[in-house]
Enzyme design. Structure first.
Site, short mmCIF file in Angstrom:
data_model
loop_
_atom_site.label_atom_id
_atom_site.label_comp_id
_atom_site.label_asym_id
_atom_site.label_seq_id
_atom_site.Cartn_x
_atom_site.Cartn_y
_atom_site.Cartn_z
N CYS A 46 0.84 -1.20 0.00
CA CYS A 46 0.00 0.00 0.00
C CYS A 46 0.88 1.26 0.00
CB CYS A 46 -0.97 -0.04 1.18
SG CYS A 46 -2.41 1.03 0.98
N HIS A 73 -3.31 -5.84 1.13
CA HIS A 73 -2.60 -6.04 2.39
C HIS A 73 -2.50 -7.52 2.78
CE1 HIS A 73 -2.38 -1.81 3.91
NE2 HIS A 73 -3.39 -1.66 3.07
N GLU A 133 -0.62 -8.82 4.97
CA GLU A 133 -0.44 -8.93 6.42
C GLU A 133 -1.76 -8.91 7.18
OE1 GLU A 133 -0.77 -4.51 5.83
OE2 GLU A 133 0.00 -6.22 4.70
#
Length: 230
Positions: free
Chosen positions: A86, A194, A196
């Site tokens: 991002c 994302h 994560e």
């Protein structure tokens, strides 16, 4: 394997990134402030999402000049894995480590939702645990995730198999449905979604975990080869 999680003023996904590699994956990780001038002790570099320096001027434009970025460039040139997610992707673009630029979403609205991605290239250090063509669910959260490059640059990306992830249904207008790309050497990955935030069922998807597992797997294999052990 030891990861550096780079923290800029305005970063807000650094904790998520740390959790993904340290708590979920069990690797060593350390928060590293943007003033750091030595990353030689780390095996991998992670640039998390957020709003570095308030996204003033352009997303990533100020962070690109932080002291730590000289070390990030050095690590990238040395072949170490560098992942920008991002805002981290935006910073890598501004730093010239990846080609292209980021624009406002076509809708001019902030998008925050799970998205389906297609794994276009599973032969990188970031994707070797996926199957080519595998469809995965990874959340996005951005207002300026509309990736753009000119026709020549797009041809180069296609020719060199640098497009790693594409959106199954383009949410932001990115050229050629691009969600993530690597540099030509394949050790720098920038992606808007994302991973994560998709490392355990509690978060709604575990599909991002394979990305971090791929990095560690590649590092271990290269470590074994370089050390001459079996």
């Amino acid at each position: 394997m030891r990861f550096a999680v780079i923290v800029f003023p305005g970063s807000n996904c650094d904790t998520d990134m740390y959790h993904a590699v340290a708590d979920t994956l069990g690797s060593e990780a350390e928060y590293v402030w943007h003033t750091e001038r030595d990353l030689s002790r780390f095996d991998g570099i992670l640039l998390p999402g957020g709003f570095s320096y308030g996204d003033y001027l352009r997303t990533g434009a100020i962070a690109r000049f932080a002291n730590v970025m000289e070390e990030v460039v050095k690590a990238a040139n040395a072949g170490k894995p560098v992942l920008g997610v991002c805002n981290g992707f935006q910073i890598l673009l501004e730093a010239g480590l990846l080609p292209g630029a980021m624009r406002r979403n076509e809708s001019l609205k902030f998008i925050c939702r799970p998205e389906k991605l297609v794994v276009e290239n599973n032969a990188t250090m970031f994707t070797n645990s996926y199957e080519k063509g595998e469809v995965i669910t990874i959340p996005v959260a951005h207002g300026e995730g509309n990736y753009f490059c000119d026709d020549d640059a797009l041809q180069e990306l296609e020719k060199n198999n640098q497009i790693v992830f594409r959106y199954a249904s383009n949410p932001n207008g990115s050229v050629a449905d691009i969600a993530g790309i690597t540099n030509r050497a394949g050790n720098v990955l920038g992606m808007m979604p994302h991973p994560e935030r998709a490392v355990e069922k509690l978060l709604g998807s575990e599909d991002g975990l394979k990305l971090f597992q791929s990095i560690v797997k590649s590092w271990r294999e290269s470590h074994v080869i370089s050390s001459g052990t079996k």
